[in-house]
Design a protein around this motif. Structure first.
Motif, PDB file in Angstrom:
ATOM      1  N   VAL A 135      14.672   0.519   4.672  1.00 17.98           N
ATOM      2  CA  VAL A 135      14.359   1.664   3.815  1.00 17.98           C
ATOM      3  C   VAL A 135      13.152   1.322   2.951  1.00 17.98           C
ATOM      4  CG1 VAL A 135      15.188   3.266   2.049  1.00 17.98           C
ATOM      5  CG2 VAL A 135      16.800   2.289   3.706  1.00 17.98           C
ATOM      6  N   ALA A 136      12.153   2.190   2.973  1.00 16.99           N
ATOM      7  CA  ALA A 136      10.957   1.940   2.156  1.00 16.99           C
ATOM      8  C   ALA A 136      10.195   3.234   1.952  1.00 16.99           C
ATOM      9  CB  ALA A 136      10.058   0.903   2.823  1.00 16.99           C
ATOM     10  N   ASP A 137      10.072   3.688   0.717  1.00 15.64           N
ATOM     11  CA  ASP A 137       9.193   4.811   0.429  1.00 15.64           C
ATOM     12  C   ASP A 137       7.740   4.413   0.604  1.00 15.64           C
ATOM     13  OD1 ASP A 137      11.224   6.629  -0.235  1.00 15.64           O
ATOM     14  OD2 ASP A 137      11.411   5.730  -2.218  1.00 15.64           O
ATOM     15  N   CYS A 138       7.494   3.101   0.515  1.00 17.30           N
ATOM     16  CA  CYS A 138       6.156   2.570   0.694  1.00 17.30           C
ATOM     17  C   CYS A 138       6.272   1.089   1.007  1.00 17.30           C
ATOM     18  CB  CYS A 138       5.306   2.774  -0.561  1.00 17.30           C
ATOM     19  SG  CYS A 138       5.945   1.874  -2.000  1.00 17.30           S
ATOM     20  N   ILE A 139       5.191   0.509   1.451  1.00 22.57           N
ATOM     21  CA  ILE A 139       5.070  -0.952   1.494  1.00 22.57           C
ATOM     22  C   ILE A 139       4.547  -1.386   0.142  1.00 22.57           C
ATOM     23  CG2 ILE A 139       3.650  -2.820   2.426  1.00 22.57           C
ATOM     24  CD1 ILE A 139       3.875  -1.453   5.155  1.00 22.57           C
ATOM     25  N   ASP A 140       5.199  -2.372  -0.431  1.00 20.96           N
ATOM     26  CA  ASP A 140       4.850  -2.825  -1.765  1.00 20.96           C
ATOM     27  C   ASP A 140       5.025  -4.334  -1.789  1.00 20.96           C
ATOM     28  OD1 ASP A 140       4.361  -3.158  -4.445  1.00 20.96           O
ATOM     29  OD2 ASP A 140       6.034  -1.926  -5.147  1.00 20.96           O
ATOM     30  N   TYR A 141       3.919  -5.066  -1.841  1.00 19.85           N
ATOM     31  CA  TYR A 141       4.055  -6.517  -1.898  1.00 19.85           C
ATOM     32  C   TYR A 141       3.022  -7.114  -2.838  1.00 19.85           C
ATOM     33  CZ  TYR A 141       0.142  -7.396   1.453  1.00 19.85           C
ATOM     34  OH  TYR A 141      -1.081  -7.476   2.075  1.00 19.85           O
TER      35      TYR A 141
ATOM     36  N   VAL B  40      18.117  11.610   2.707  1.00 17.14           N
ATOM     37  CA  VAL B  40      16.829  11.520   2.022  1.00 17.14           C
ATOM     38  C   VAL B  40      15.767  11.089   3.020  1.00 17.14           C
ATOM     39  CG1 VAL B  40      15.525  10.396   0.185  1.00 17.14           C
ATOM     40  CG2 VAL B  40      17.938  10.947  -0.164  1.00 17.14           C
ATOM     41  N   LYS B  41      14.694  11.865   3.108  1.00 19.34           N
ATOM     42  CA  LYS B  41      13.599  11.522   4.004  1.00 19.34           C
ATOM     43  C   LYS B  41      12.851  10.317   3.461  1.00 19.34           C
ATOM     44  CE  LYS B  41       9.095  13.175   5.648  1.00 19.34           C
ATOM     45  NZ  LYS B  41       9.141  12.426   6.907  1.00 19.34           N
ATOM     46  N   THR B  42      12.755   9.292   4.281  1.00 16.40           N
ATOM     47  CA  THR B  42      12.040   8.085   3.879  1.00 16.40           C
ATOM     48  C   THR B  42      11.532   7.403   5.140  1.00 16.40           C
ATOM     49  OG1 THR B  42      12.174   6.048   2.598  1.00 16.40           O
ATOM     50  CG2 THR B  42      14.146   6.678   3.801  1.00 16.40           C
ATOM     51  N   TYR B  43      11.304   6.096   5.071  1.00 15.98           N
ATOM     52  CA  TYR B  43      10.727   5.380   6.205  1.00 15.98           C
ATOM     53  C   TYR B  43      11.382   4.015   6.372  1.00 15.98           C
ATOM     54  CZ  TYR B  43       6.976   8.773   5.448  1.00 15.98           C
ATOM     55  OH  TYR B  43       6.261   9.926   5.261  1.00 15.98           O
ATOM     56  N   THR B  44      11.299   3.518   7.581  1.00 16.67           N
ATOM     57  CA  THR B  44      11.430   2.088   7.836  1.00 16.67           C
ATOM     58  C   THR B  44      10.015   1.537   7.872  1.00 16.67           C
ATOM     59  OG1 THR B  44      13.505   2.265   9.065  1.00 16.67           O
ATOM     60  CG2 THR B  44      12.109   0.355   9.542  1.00 16.67           C
ATOM     61  N   ALA B  45       9.779   0.444   7.177  1.00 17.29           N
ATOM     62  CA  ALA B  45       8.410  -0.053   7.002  1.00 17.29           C
ATOM     63  C   ALA B  45       8.274  -1.467   7.549  1.00 17.29           C
ATOM     64  CB  ALA B  45       8.018  -0.027   5.526  1.00 17.29           C
ATOM     65  N   TYR B  46       7.104  -1.716   8.138  1.00 19.21           N
ATOM     66  CA  TYR B  46       6.833  -3.008   8.782  1.00 19.21           C
ATOM     67  C   TYR B  46       5.401  -3.426   8.480  1.00 19.21           C
ATOM     68  CZ  TYR B  46       4.899  -5.527  12.889  1.00 19.21           C
ATOM     69  OH  TYR B  46       4.217  -6.371  13.734  1.00 19.21           O
ATOM     70  N   GLN B  47       5.236  -4.717   8.151  1.00 19.76           N
ATOM     71  CA  GLN B  47       3.902  -5.256   7.908  1.00 19.76           C
ATOM     72  C   GLN B  47       3.826  -6.669   8.481  1.00 19.76           C
ATOM     73  OE1 GLN B  47       0.855  -4.050   6.132  1.00 19.76           O
ATOM     74  NE2 GLN B  47       0.251  -5.803   7.397  1.00 19.76           N
ATOM     75  N   PRO B  48       2.897  -6.912   9.415  1.00 17.60           N
ATOM     76  CA  PRO B  48       2.732  -8.259   9.957  1.00 17.60           C
ATOM     77  C   PRO B  48       1.553  -8.998   9.321  1.00 17.60           C
ATOM     78  CG  PRO B  48       1.705  -6.680  11.418  1.00 17.60           C
ATOM     79  CD  PRO B  48       2.196  -5.895  10.214  1.00 17.60           C
ATOM     80  N   PHE B  49       1.658 -10.312   9.316  1.00  9.69           N
ATOM     81  CA  PHE B  49       0.614 -11.195   8.808  1.00  9.69           C
ATOM     82  C   PHE B  49       0.331 -12.274   9.854  1.00  9.69           C
ATOM     83  CE2 PHE B  49       3.056  -9.526   5.274  1.00  9.69           C
ATOM     84  CZ  PHE B  49       2.089  -9.118   4.374  1.00  9.69           C
TER      85      PHE B  49
ATOM     86  N   ARG C 205      -1.353  -6.763  -6.285  1.00  8.55           N
ATOM     87  CA  ARG C 205      -0.312  -5.893  -5.740  1.00  8.55           C
ATOM     88  C   ARG C 205      -0.931  -5.005  -4.670  1.00  8.55           C
ATOM     89  NH1 ARG C 205       2.895  -0.839  -8.588  1.00  8.55           N
ATOM     90  NH2 ARG C 205       4.629  -0.743  -7.092  1.00  8.55           N
ATOM     91  N   VAL C 206      -0.230  -4.890  -3.544  1.00 11.54           N
ATOM     92  CA  VAL C 206      -0.691  -4.061  -2.433  1.00 11.54           C
ATOM     93  C   VAL C 206       0.354  -2.978  -2.180  1.00 11.54           C
ATOM     94  CG1 VAL C 206      -1.299  -4.034   0.009  1.00 11.54           C
ATOM     95  CG2 VAL C 206      -1.901  -6.012  -1.395  1.00 11.54           C
ATOM     96  N   VAL C 207      -0.081  -1.731  -2.216  1.00  9.60           N
ATOM     97  CA  VAL C 207       0.817  -0.607  -1.981  1.00  9.60           C
ATOM     98  C   VAL C 207       0.250   0.246  -0.851  1.00  9.60           C
ATOM     99  CG1 VAL C 207       2.076   1.304  -3.038  1.00  9.60           C
ATOM    100  CG2 VAL C 207       1.332  -0.618  -4.451  1.00  9.60           C
ATOM    101  N   LYS C 208       1.082   0.518   0.157  1.00  7.18           N
ATOM    102  CA  LYS C 208       0.669   1.328   1.300  1.00  7.18           C
ATOM    103  C   LYS C 208       1.725   2.390   1.576  1.00  7.18           C
ATOM    104  CE  LYS C 208      -1.524  -2.636   3.625  1.00  7.18           C
ATOM    105  NZ  LYS C 208      -1.655  -3.374   4.907  1.00  7.18           N
ATOM    106  N   ALA C 209       1.255   3.545   2.036  1.00  7.86           N
ATOM    107  CA  ALA C 209       2.173   4.632   2.383  1.00  7.86           C
ATOM    108  C   ALA C 209       1.488   5.541   3.392  1.00  7.86           C
ATOM    109  CB  ALA C 209       2.561   5.423   1.135  1.00  7.86           C
ATOM    110  N   PRO C 210       2.278   6.306   4.161  1.00  3.84           N
ATOM    111  CA  PRO C 210       1.659   7.301   5.048  1.00  3.84           C
ATOM    112  C   PRO C 210       0.763   8.231   4.244  1.00  3.84           C
ATOM    113  CG  PRO C 210       3.981   7.038   5.582  1.00  3.84           C
ATOM    114  CD  PRO C 210       3.748   6.271   4.313  1.00  3.84           C
ATOM    115  N   GLN C 211      -0.368   8.584   4.814  1.00  2.28           N
ATOM    116  CA  GLN C 211      -1.366   9.356   4.080  1.00  2.28           C
ATOM    117  C   GLN C 211      -0.775  10.666   3.561  1.00  2.28           C
ATOM    118  OE1 GLN C 211      -4.983   9.758   6.228  1.00  2.28           O
ATOM    119  NE2 GLN C 211      -6.135  10.514   4.472  1.00  2.28           N
TER     120      GLN C 211
END
Length: 813
Positions: free
Chosen positions: A210-216, A130-139, A49-55
């Motif tokens: 909508v994403a509080d974090c990247i979670d994959y 609600v404060k949150t994020y749009t999240a993007y992850q490329p491979f 499991r990989v979890v990422k979020a703004p520091q």
């Protein structure tokens, strides 16, 4: 539901992290780089499991898809050359501390997947306050790599490359942000908001609104079955379905009285055509203001208990339509409305009057319920249980589980649900509402296995006894062609139970005028229906359904006529294969297998099969090659959307005034995968794999091949699935390779198998010795056969009778 929090990791105050600047945890590591907090967690030795979020961002992530508890994984962590390397023995995970990019490798160091160094990106987003994020992850994927999945799409593609797709639930498309690769890995992007999937020359990426974090989750299974096994470990295993669900099902939009519904079953019994189920579609509740009342308020269904009893007395089962919305005059609506459990989005039906287009001067007031709310799911079941289940209903046709969202407006997505904005959790609505019915029924009954037919799905839904169908697809050849890769890619996401409306749903363009019944005599529709039915015989549910054109067999003619005979022949073949199908069902439940198997699953070394979108394996022995182009009638291109389909007055008409000779023999091209020897199911003609062949076809037979080494049990001639016991099965053995098969039996419709009440009869074919060994029976259940007779038949015609009493026996040829 599992909760995991990612907390602030203190920055070390330098622009470039050295490899030793990380924190080891019990399941992985935590580190920070470039303003991003990162955590890696081993779930199993093969799943990370990989979890990422703004520091510094503190949040709580709740997964509704993933239910697995992390295993205790022994892993090694090393730091070298600006890399943190985690090795579990199954895979290696390498984090570049200069870029933050992660690379996944096999235990031998072969690269499987790499994150692109430019990602990830988080963009501040205000989600309904609600404060949150749009999240993007490329491979980065290899150029020649094939990937599959993303749910059930109608794009006709097998390989899901070189495309951009907005993943959002719809009537005919069910989405899941998951794909698996020909390299033997899978990736599940655990996000429930509308998500843009992109694959082009520069990247393969997910971008969620909508994403509080990247979670994959990255998982390595070495092959497609291994990936599916990992996915089911994460999101839930598949329960056994009742045997009767694998028989033939008749339905239409809609039977308008209980006499009509019961009459269909009676007619099938009179004709001697096998049938196991009848489905009652909408409006048994009365009118649109009583929409989905979960009560029989329509005067034409005045005695529902008698209707259900009459169906049961004919040894058939009944499933009934229920929806995700309620009319304003219903009891569930009134109770949920008081508690703020109804949404204000526009949904079907929009008008209280049964006219098309909807008369908006008379709004229906129908509203979707908040299935994310556990208390709302309790209320939903309360009325379903009291109004219908307690009468003996056998299963549920959960329609509009996307749910229907009409006249879409951006502000609709701000709608508050129990789990956040509708935007945040849009794509898991079907998982929540289907799960609610399954969980509640299991809590009150173990004697009747839950069976749910539903229009939408999301990964994890396989654990809820759900079979997903493709929605209101059009009755066209193009639509038929699209269903095959749709079902295969859906299955490759780990959800094995899938089907489509045999014949397509909207078929009005085959009628000379609306609903005069002539469409079933139109040769253009007849040919399409027969070919769709042949395809449907090799899906996990064989179900005839649609509108505009009657689908019951007796509407297509009488016995002795080619269309009627072709339909009957395929239904009877389905019943002959029930021992094979039910044993495959056990393989799905017990060994994480799959019914509809894309050819790449079993023949990945043959690159010619990677992108074949009109052939597949059904179970591990049968190669199915549906006829997906007309051979007797012209193909007329007709585009029908859900909205246009209901507008019967303006439906485009297609006629066929030419004489059609359905007795003619035709031909088609079929590719036989390399690495196996194949036998024609109908003629036993032998073919070597790795070549395209020309196959003679007829209206009444689908091209069907059997892999050498297969053992296929053929069942008795029956009118319903459990009419006769399996005490005199024919075992068809196809020589040319070693093979094995496990015959499975249980009580067919309860959960006692979970307590060990079942049997397995292992069978092995030793090709060089020409011996079939039927092993000792494993297990037991009440009422099981103690003695039985097998007729063993080789494809060359040689046969022997074997008397079996549960003890090992060997048959030599």
């Amino acid at each position: 539901m599992r909760t995991c929090s990612l907390f602030l990791i203190l920055c070390l105050g330098v622009s470039t992290l050295l490899a030793q600047d990380y924190q080891k945890t019990s399941s992985g590591v935590k580190t920070s780089q470039g303003g991003i907090d990162l955590e890696l967690q081993f779930i199993t030795p093969s799943v990370v499991r990989v979890v990422k979020a703004p520091q510094g961002h503190v949040y709580t992530k709740e997964s509704v898809s993933v239910i697995a508890k992390p295993q205790k994984v022994n892993f090694q962590t090393t730091a070298k050359d600006y890399q943190i390397i985690l090795s579990s023995g199954s895979i290696k995970v390498c984090v570049n501390t200069q870029t933050g990019a992660i690379t996944y490798q096999t235990s031998k160091g072969e690269i499987l997947l790499t994150e692109k160094e430019t990602g990830p990106k988080f963009i501040d987003f205000n989600d309904a306050g609600v404060k949150t994020y749009t999240a993007y992850q490329p491979f980065l994927l290899d150029k020649e790599e094939g990937i599959y999945g993303l749910g059930q799409l109608q794009n006709g593609k097998m390989i899901q490359r070189n495309m951009t797709k907005n993943l959002i639930q719809g009537n005919v498309e069910d989405v899941s942000p998951f794909f698996q690769s020909t390299k033997g890995y899978g990736l599940f992007w655990d996000n429930y908001s509308p998500t843009l999937f992109t694959d082009n020359e520069s990247e393969t990426s997910f971008r969620s609104e909508v994403a509080d974090c990247i979670d994959y989750y990255f998982m390595y299974g070495a092959n497609a079955d291994g990936v599916i096994a990992q996915m089911r470990y994460l999101t839930g295993e598949v329960p056994m379905f009742p045997l009767w669900t694998y028989g033939f099902w008749q339905s239409k939009e809609r039977y308008k009285s209980q006499e009509e519904t019961v009459g269909v079953v009676k007619k099938y019994r009179e004709l001697g055509v096998p049938l196991d189920g009848i489905i009652q579609d909408w409006q048994y509740w009365g009118n649109n203001y009583l929409w989905n009342a979960m009560e029989f308020k329509n005067p034409s269904f005045s005695d529902p208990q008698r209707m259900i009893n009459e169906v049961h007395n004919m040894n058939a089962h009944m499933v009934i339509s229920i929806w995700s919305s309620f009319g304003p005059m219903t009891k569930p609506y009134k109770e949920m409305d008081k508690r703020g459990m109804l949404f204000n989005i526009s949904t079907w039906p929009q008008s209280g009057l049964e006219t098309w287009p909807p008369e908006m001067d008379y709004p229906s007031g129908v509203r979707v319920y908040d299935a994310y709310n556990p208390e709302a799911r309790n209320i939903y079941w309360k009325y379903l249980n009291e109004g219908i289940f307690q009468k003996g209903m056998d299963g549920w046709w959960m329609d509009s589980t996307e749910p229907d969202h009409l006249d879409w407006k951006p502000e609709d997505m701000d709608t508050k649900t129990f789990l956040g904005s509708f935007r945040k959790v849009r794509n898991i609505y079907p998982l929540m509402t289907v799960g609610g019915v399954y969980t509640h029924q299991r809590a009150v009954s173990n004697d009747k296995r839950v069976f749910i037919l539903t229009r939408s799905g999301f990964v994890g839904q396989q654990r809820y006894g759900a079979n997903v169908w493709t929605g209101d697809v059009a009755s066209t050849w193009e639509s038929l062609r699209n269903q095959i890769p749709a079902g295969l890619n859906f299955s490759l996401c780990g959800m094995p139970h899938w089907n489509s409306d045999i014949g397509g749903f909207f078929a009005g363009h085959y009628n000379k005028s609306w609903n005069d019944g002539s469409g079933s005599k139109n040769p253009m529709f007849q040919e399409l229906y027969v070919r769709w039915l042949q395809f449907g015989a090799f899906t996990p549910m064989m179900r005839s359904h649609g509108t505009d054109v009657p689908r019951e067999i007796y509407n297509f003619g009488v016995k002795g006529e080619p269309v009627y005979d072709a339909i009957e022949k395929m239904i009877k073949l389905r019943y002959s294969l029930l021992p094979y199908i039910y044993s495959t069902s056990w393989d799905v439940t017990n060994n994480q297998s799959t019914f509809m198997r894309a050819l790449v699953m079993d023949f990945v070394d043959d690159k010619k099969v990677w992108d074949i979108n009109d052939q597949y394996m059904f179970g591990k022995s049968l190669l199915v090659a549906p006829i997906v182009h007309p051979q007797y009638t012209p193909e007329k291109a007709v585009k029908v959307s859900e909205e246009e389909g209901w507008n019967r007055d303006s439906a485009k008409k297609v006629g066929n005034n030419t004489l059609t000779n359905f007795a003619e023999t035709k031909t088609t091209k079929i590719y036989l995968p390399a690495g196996a020897v194949w036998y024609d199911f109908w003629t036993n003609q032998k073919q070597v794999g790795g070549q395209e062949i020309t196959k003679e076809t007829s209206l009444d037979a689908i091209p069907l091949f059997v892999k050498a080494g297969s053992i296929i049990p053929m069942g008795p001639d029956v009118q319903y699935a459990t009419e006769k016991s399996w005490d005199q099965l024919e075992l068809r053995v196809y020589t040319g390779a070693d093979g094995s098969f496990t015959l499975y039996e249980d009580e067919f419709d309860n959960y006692n198998y979970e307590k060990g009440a079942y049997i397995e009869i292992p069978m092995k074919w030793h090709d060089s010795g020409r011996k079939l060994t039927i092993g000792d029976t494993k297990g037991s259940y009440p009422g099981m056969l103690k003695n039985r007779t097998f007729k063993v038949v080789l494809q060359d015609g040689k046969q022997k009778i074997v008397h079996y009493n549960g003890k090992k026996v060997t048959v030599s040829f």
